[in-house]
Write an enzyme that holds these catalytic residues in place. Structure first.
Site, PDB file in Angstrom:
ATOM      1  N   PRO A   2       0.812  -1.214   0.000  1.00  7.74           N
ATOM      2  CA  PRO A   2       0.000   0.000   0.000  1.00  7.74           C
ATOM      3  C   PRO A   2       0.849   1.270   0.000  1.00  7.74           C
ATOM      4  O   PRO A   2       1.653   1.488   0.886  1.00  7.74           O
ATOM      5  CB  PRO A   2      -0.797  -0.104   1.306  1.00  7.74           C
ATOM      6  CG  PRO A   2      -0.750  -1.533   1.680  1.00  7.74           C
ATOM      7  CD  PRO A   2       0.559  -2.038   1.178  1.00  7.74           C
ATOM      8  N   GLU A   3       0.653   2.084  -1.027  1.00  9.08           N
ATOM      9  CA  GLU A   3       1.229   3.420  -1.069  1.00  9.08           C
ATOM     10  C   GLU A   3       0.065   4.394  -0.970  1.00  9.08           C
ATOM     11  O   GLU A   3      -1.063   3.985  -0.704  1.00  9.08           O
ATOM     12  CB  GLU A   3       2.030   3.601  -2.371  1.00  9.08           C
ATOM     13  CG  GLU A   3       3.106   2.520  -2.551  1.00  9.08           C
ATOM     14  CD  GLU A   3       3.873   2.630  -3.852  1.00  9.08           C
ATOM     15  OE1 GLU A   3       4.065   3.751  -4.319  1.00  9.08           O
ATOM     16  OE2 GLU A   3       4.279   1.594  -4.392  1.00  9.08           O
ATOM     17  N   HIS A  91      -3.693 -14.609  10.527  1.00 10.05           N
ATOM     18  CA  HIS A  91      -3.127 -13.300  10.177  1.00 10.05           C
ATOM     19  C   HIS A  91      -3.978 -12.129  10.654  1.00 10.05           C
ATOM     20  O   HIS A  91      -3.665 -10.982  10.356  1.00 10.05           O
ATOM     21  CB  HIS A  91      -2.927 -13.203   8.665  1.00 10.05           C
ATOM     22  CG  HIS A  91      -2.049 -14.276   8.114  1.00 10.05           C
ATOM     23  ND1 HIS A  91      -0.759 -14.464   8.547  1.00 10.05           N
ATOM     24  CD2 HIS A  91      -2.258 -15.230   7.189  1.00 10.05           C
ATOM     25  CE1 HIS A  91      -0.226 -15.491   7.903  1.00 10.05           C
ATOM     26  NE2 HIS A  91      -1.124 -15.974   7.080  1.00 10.05           N
ATOM     27  N   ARG A 110       2.484 -10.292   7.137  1.00 13.62           N
ATOM     28  CA  ARG A 110       3.890 -10.141   7.491  1.00 13.62           C
ATOM     29  C   ARG A 110       4.092  -9.487   8.858  1.00 13.62           C
ATOM     30  O   ARG A 110       5.236  -9.325   9.296  1.00 13.62           O
ATOM     31  CB  ARG A 110       4.612  -9.316   6.411  1.00 13.62           C
ATOM     32  CG  ARG A 110       4.462  -9.885   5.015  1.00 13.62           C
ATOM     33  CD  ARG A 110       5.560 -10.806   4.664  1.00 13.62           C
ATOM     34  NE  ARG A 110       6.758 -10.092   4.270  1.00 13.62           N
ATOM     35  CZ  ARG A 110       6.993  -9.596   3.058  1.00 13.62           C
ATOM     36  NH1 ARG A 110       6.091  -9.677   2.119  1.00 13.62           N
ATOM     37  NH2 ARG A 110       8.118  -9.014   2.783  1.00 13.62           N
TER      38      ARG A 110
END
Length: 281
Positions: A2-3, A91, A110
């Site tokens: 995500p940017e 997650h 992550r």
DNA sequence: CGCATTCCCTGGGTGC
DNA sequence: TGCACCCAGGGAATGC
């Protein structure tokens, strides 16, 4: 990953879907996501808090409650799931239960994402505190000018890619969009910042805005595991010019993949020329 | 001070 | 099929 366009897409969706809800309880399943307070204080502070707005600063989401402000950075793989009557996945690290029975789950394969909770409703004071304090200008801020950039990078030997990725100079750009901006600008990613003239800086700023506007319009880029939410995917990946591409859309020569500023970097060696007189590479 | 490197994480890919 | 290994990368911390 995500940017700014992806974060903005998530922000817009969550704004429609969860603003106005009141937190009944919070479950923290992985504590290290929470950076500036304990899990207990985090949950206690948010209990009974009503979400009044969702904002954005760079790649940070700002959840504005009536008794606190929550910063959320998605880093590489963070996402919010709105539908949630199934069992928790391994997650899903933070779960917000709302008084209407719905849930918002933070999912991060992550575990790179972060959350900061502030016990204030004063947005200005949060902006002036870490981690937002050191953020550079928003890409669409009028103060982002060639003079501003020149002041930041005068005589710098840093690569222009490293400069564009630096959140303390411009906030919101990541690896994908920097590659796209440099391709559109026909500038080599490894070009030292100090070699760029005013015209190049002007071009870079224009292309930052063009690329980001287009990406936002298409709902961001869906790459690997990134999706805006569980039910919305971006479409900008269909419009990428150079990032992950094999062939240059302009000259049709092969796209190169090199390492610049520690990042995998795609470029066209033919179209993205070095500034005159540069003796690097 | 400026810039580079290391670390945090885990799924996916590779080689044997 | 399994196992060791490496890679991806945003930003904080650390190193030179």
């Amino acid at each position: 990953m995500p940017e700014l366009p992806e974060v903005e897409t998530v922000r817009a969706i969550l704004e429609k879907r969860v603003v106005g809800k009141t937190v009944r309880d919070v479950l923290i399943r992985y504590e290290k996501i929470i950076k500036n307070t304990s899990s207990e204080e985090f949950a206690a502070r948010l209990k009974g808090a009503k979400l009044t707005d969702i904002s954005r600063r760079g790649k940070y989401l700002l959840f504005i409650f009536d008794k606190a402000i929550l910063l959320s950075h998605l880093r590489m793989e963070g996402k919010y799931l709105l539908a949630a009557d199934n069992p928790y996945s391994k997650h899903e690290h933070v779960v917000f239960f709302f008084t209407d029975g719905s849930e918002l789950r933070y999912h991060d394969m992550r575990k790179f994402g972060t959350m900061h909770l502030f016990e204030t409703t004063d947005l200005i004071s949060v902006m002036e505190s870490e981690p937002l304090k050191k953020m550079g200008l928003e890409p669409f801020d009028d103060r982002l000018t060639p003079d501003y950039l020149a002041g930041k990078i005068a005589n710098s030997k840093r690569s222009v890619k490293s400069i564009l990725l630096d959140q303390t100079i411009i906030s919101g750009l990541g690896n994908i969009y920097v590659d796209e901006v440099l391709f559109l600008s026909r500038i080599h990613p490894a070009a030292p910042g100090g070699t760029l003239d005013r015209a190049s800086l002007k071009l870079l700023i224009e292309n930052v805005r063009i690329v980001l506007n287009k990406a936002i319009a298409y709902g961001g880029t869906t790459v690997k595991s990134f999706q805006a939410t569980d039910e919305v995917s971006g479409r900008f990946q269909n419009y990428l010019m150079v990032h992950t591409k094999a062939e240059c859309p302009s000259c049709h020569r092969p796209v190169s993949k090199i390492r610049v500023a520690g990042r995998g970097t795609y470029l066209c060696e033919h179209c993205q020329i070095k500034p005159a007189g540069a003796d690097y590479l």
